[in-house]
Scaffold this motif. Structure first.
Motif, mmCIF file in Angstrom:
data_model
loop_
_atom_site.group_PDB
_atom_site.id
_atom_site.type_symbol
_atom_site.label_atom_id
_atom_site.label_comp_id
_atom_site.label_asym_id
_atom_site.label_seq_id
_atom_site.Cartn_x
_atom_site.Cartn_y
_atom_site.Cartn_z
ATOM 1 N N GLU A 1 0.508 2.835 3.239
ATOM 2 C CA GLU A 1 1.281 3.037 4.466
ATOM 3 C C GLU A 1 2.619 3.675 4.085
ATOM 4 N N PRO A 2 2.964 4.815 4.687
ATOM 5 C CA PRO A 2 4.096 5.626 4.214
ATOM 6 C C PRO A 2 5.465 4.941 4.235
ATOM 7 N N PHE A 3 5.785 4.182 5.284
ATOM 8 C CA PHE A 3 7.103 3.539 5.339
ATOM 9 C C PHE A 3 7.235 2.490 4.240
ATOM 10 N N SER A 4 6.177 1.770 3.972
ATOM 11 C CA SER A 4 6.190 0.771 2.906
ATOM 12 C C SER A 4 6.297 1.433 1.540
ATOM 13 N N ARG A 5 5.575 2.538 1.360
ATOM 14 C CA ARG A 5 5.625 3.262 0.085
ATOM 15 C C ARG A 5 7.031 3.788 -0.180
ATOM 16 N N ALA A 6 7.687 4.324 0.852
ATOM 17 C CA ALA A 6 9.040 4.853 0.681
ATOM 18 C C ALA A 6 10.009 3.747 0.284
ATOM 19 N N LEU A 7 9.913 2.602 0.929
ATOM 20 C CA LEU A 7 10.793 1.486 0.603
ATOM 21 C C LEU A 7 10.570 1.027 -0.833
ATOM 22 N N SER A 8 9.321 0.967 -1.244
ATOM 23 C CA SER A 8 9.005 0.577 -2.608
ATOM 24 C C SER A 8 9.641 1.541 -3.606
ATOM 25 N N GLY A 9 9.568 2.836 -3.316
ATOM 26 C CA GLY A 9 10.165 3.828 -4.197
ATOM 27 C C GLY A 9 11.674 3.688 -4.269
ATOM 28 N N TYR A 10 12.308 3.459 -3.128
ATOM 29 C CA TYR A 10 13.766 3.306 -3.105
ATOM 30 C C TYR A 10 14.201 2.102 -3.921
ATOM 31 N N ARG A 11 13.568 0.963 -3.692
ATOM 32 C CA ARG A 11 13.981 -0.265 -4.370
ATOM 33 C C ARG A 11 13.738 -0.188 -5.868
ATOM 34 N N ASN A 12 12.654 0.482 -6.269
ATOM 35 C CA ASN A 12 12.304 0.550 -7.684
ATOM 36 C C ASN A 12 13.126 1.592 -8.444
ATOM 37 N N PRO B 1 10.637 -4.276 -7.614
ATOM 38 C CA PRO B 1 10.439 -5.566 -6.959
ATOM 39 C C PRO B 1 9.370 -5.489 -5.857
ATOM 40 N N LYS B 2 8.755 -6.601 -5.558
ATOM 41 C CA LYS B 2 7.663 -6.643 -4.594
ATOM 42 C C LYS B 2 8.178 -6.446 -3.165
ATOM 43 N N THR B 3 7.442 -5.651 -2.389
ATOM 44 C CA THR B 3 7.810 -5.392 -0.991
ATOM 45 C C THR B 3 7.041 -6.339 -0.081
ATOM 46 N N THR B 4 7.713 -7.337 0.463
ATOM 47 C CA THR B 4 7.105 -8.296 1.382
ATOM 48 C C THR B 4 7.442 -7.905 2.821
ATOM 49 N N THR B 5 6.835 -8.599 3.767
ATOM 50 C CA THR B 5 7.132 -8.342 5.177
ATOM 51 C C THR B 5 8.600 -8.601 5.474
ATOM 52 N N ASP B 6 9.132 -9.676 4.906
ATOM 53 C CA ASP B 6 10.547 -9.997 5.123
ATOM 54 C C ASP B 6 11.447 -8.928 4.521
ATOM 55 N N THR B 7 11.067 -8.439 3.351
ATOM 56 C CA THR B 7 11.851 -7.378 2.707
ATOM 57 C C THR B 7 11.824 -6.116 3.557
ATOM 58 N N PRO C 1 4.044 0.324 11.547
ATOM 59 C CA PRO C 1 4.454 -1.077 11.436
ATOM 60 C C PRO C 1 5.100 -1.545 12.735
ATOM 61 N N ASP C 2 4.916 -2.802 13.088
ATOM 62 C CA ASP C 2 5.416 -3.330 14.363
ATOM 63 C C ASP C 2 6.923 -3.143 14.513
ATOM 64 N N LEU C 3 7.665 -3.326 13.438
ATOM 65 C CA LEU C 3 9.112 -3.181 13.518
ATOM 66 C C LEU C 3 9.488 -1.749 13.908
ATOM 67 N N ILE C 4 8.795 -0.770 13.364
ATOM 68 C CA ILE C 4 9.089 0.626 13.688
ATOM 69 C C ILE C 4 8.747 0.912 15.143
ATOM 70 N N LYS C 5 7.625 0.376 15.613
ATOM 71 C CA LYS C 5 7.269 0.525 17.030
ATOM 72 C C LYS C 5 8.361 -0.050 17.927
ATOM 73 N N LYS C 6 8.856 -1.219 17.552
ATOM 74 C CA LYS C 6 9.897 -1.881 18.341
ATOM 75 C C LYS C 6 11.176 -1.044 18.363
ATOM 76 N N LYS C 7 11.532 -0.475 17.241
ATOM 77 C CA LYS C 7 12.736 0.361 17.178
ATOM 78 C C LYS C 7 12.570 1.598 18.061
ATOM 79 N N PHE C 8 11.391 2.170 18.076
ATOM 80 C CA PHE C 8 11.136 3.348 18.904
ATOM 81 C C PHE C 8 11.195 2.996 20.383
ATOM 82 N N ALA C 9 10.649 1.840 20.711
ATOM 83 C CA ALA C 9 10.687 1.399 22.119
ATOM 84 C C ALA C 9 12.128 1.239 22.589
#
Length: 386
Positions: A205-216, A323-329, A361-369
């Motif tokens: 999933e692209p948004f998760s992959r991007a976050l993983s790259g940034y944090r690492n 570091p591991k990307t969790t839902t909370d992260t 991801p649900d959070l992104i949908k919510k932000k768009f709404a």
């Protein structure tokens, strides 16, 4: 007595020949299970894949049609692993591949002049690792378990004896032992491997992959990436960067990082978060298997079985994301980002989302709404993407 033995011999030979002919003419449902699986797969492959010059022309799949015996005499892939969930996984692959072909056929902008890349710009094939013994090509993607797969290829290529022997501290030198399509000198060598070998990739999933790259690579104080990428990001997207910022590249914020993805040409974006379709050309290469990080356990097992690499299942490196990307992260990072910036990042990630059937991801949908952005409607009405 002598004549009787001769007649008996030729009689048995005739019966054997007749049985062979009958076996070849049986319908798939009457064939032995190993062979039936392959015949059905051939039918599905013909249904899913349109004509493509990089199709699996002489793979075990197509050999089954002309010679049933090739299944038992040895092939580069194992079509019928002994697993109870084989049918369900096979159906999932059918859906994924059919979906990919459907999107590719409706989005010409997702295609490239791939023949020109092979002939004149092979450096862009740096994501593809191959092994000539097993006749496989792996479309590797950073931040999608690529390190684990590369460790397996190091064993296959003889760089190390066992997966456990790979010293990740010496990764750069070991990585040089792998066989990349970008290093193949002749065009014919690249074309034949893409045409004849079994090809697979693992996506995320692209948004998760991007976050993983940034944090690492940036949030964890990676000095090499800070100098390589961080300084450029700060120079372009930080308001009044200090001299220290421009010298070290330390302290790139997540918002600055996302602007870097949203507003730069894809050619300027590092491969750890560059849109996936820009690196593995899913509309130009006919893949045989698509795995996903989100279903990696079942995908890895089944893909390894089909590549004749079952012996690696128990020793497959469980790449612990660091570091591991969790839902909370995920929430803690993305909830602070301006929704309009996320909208612009979404346009960049849309091809990957469409091609590989991801839901936002649900959070992104919510932000768009929250800003009244109807992403589904905009997506269906837009005719060109970045």
């Amino acid at each position: 007595m002598k004549w009787r033995r001769i007649l008996t011999y030729f009689g048995l030979l005739g019966v054997t020949t007749i049985l062979a002919v009958v076996l070849r003419r049986q319908k798939p449902e009457h064939l032995p299970s190993d062979t039936r699986f392959e015949v059905e797969r051939v039918i599905e492959q013909e249904t899913i894949h349109p004509t493509n010059q990089y199709r699996l022309a002489d793979s075990p799949i197509n050999n089954t049609v002309t010679s049933i015996s090739t299944i038992t005499e040895g092939s580069t892939a194992n079509p019928n692993p002994s697993d109870g969930s084989t049918r369900e996984w096979k159906k999932t692959q059918t859906r994924r591949l059919a979906h990919l072909r459907e999107v590719c056929s409706s989005r010409p902008e997702y295609h490239t002049n791939f023949s020109d890349i092979i002939a004149n710009d092979r450096s862009r094939l740096w994501s593809f690792i191959y092994n000539d013994t097993l006749k496989i090509v792996y479309g590797s993607l950073c931040k999608v378990q690529s390190t684990s797969w590369k460790q397996l290829f190091m064993v296959l290529d003889g760089a190390v004896r066992r997966v456990e022997d790979v010293d990740l501290k010496k990764w750069s030198s070991l990585n040089g032992n792998l066989h990349y399509l970008s290093r193949v000198e002749d065009t014919a060598g690249v074309e034949s491997r893409l045409r004849d070998y079994t090809k697979y990739l693992i996506v995320r999933e692209p948004f998760s992959r991007a976050l993983s790259g940034y944090r690492n690579k940036l949030a964890r104080r990676n000095a090499w990436f800070e100098k390589l990428v961080g300084r450029k990001i700060m120079a372009k997207f930080r308001d009044k960067p200090s001299r220290r910022d421009l010298l070290t590249g330390k302290g790139v914020t997540f918002t600055e990082f996302l602007k870097h993805i949203a507003y730069l040409d894809d050619r300027e974006i590092d491969g750890h978060w560059k849109p996936m379709y820009r690196m593995i050309y899913p509309c130009d290469i006919q893949y045989d298997y698509i795995g996903k990080q989100e279903t990696s356990d079942v995908d890895i097992k089944n893909i390894l079985e089909r590549l004749n690499m079952s012996s690696f299942i128990s020793s497959f490196p469980k790449e612990s994301e660091n570091p591991k990307t969790t839902t909370d992260t995920f929430t803690s990072y993305y909830e602070k980002v301006d929704a309009k910036l996320l909208r612009d990042v979404y346009w960049k990630f849309l091809p990957d989302i469409e091609l590989f059937g991801y839901e936002l991801p649900d959070l992104i949908k919510k932000k768009f709404a929250g800003i009244g952005f109807d992403y589904a409607s905009a997506r269906s009405n837009l005719t060109y993407f970045h």
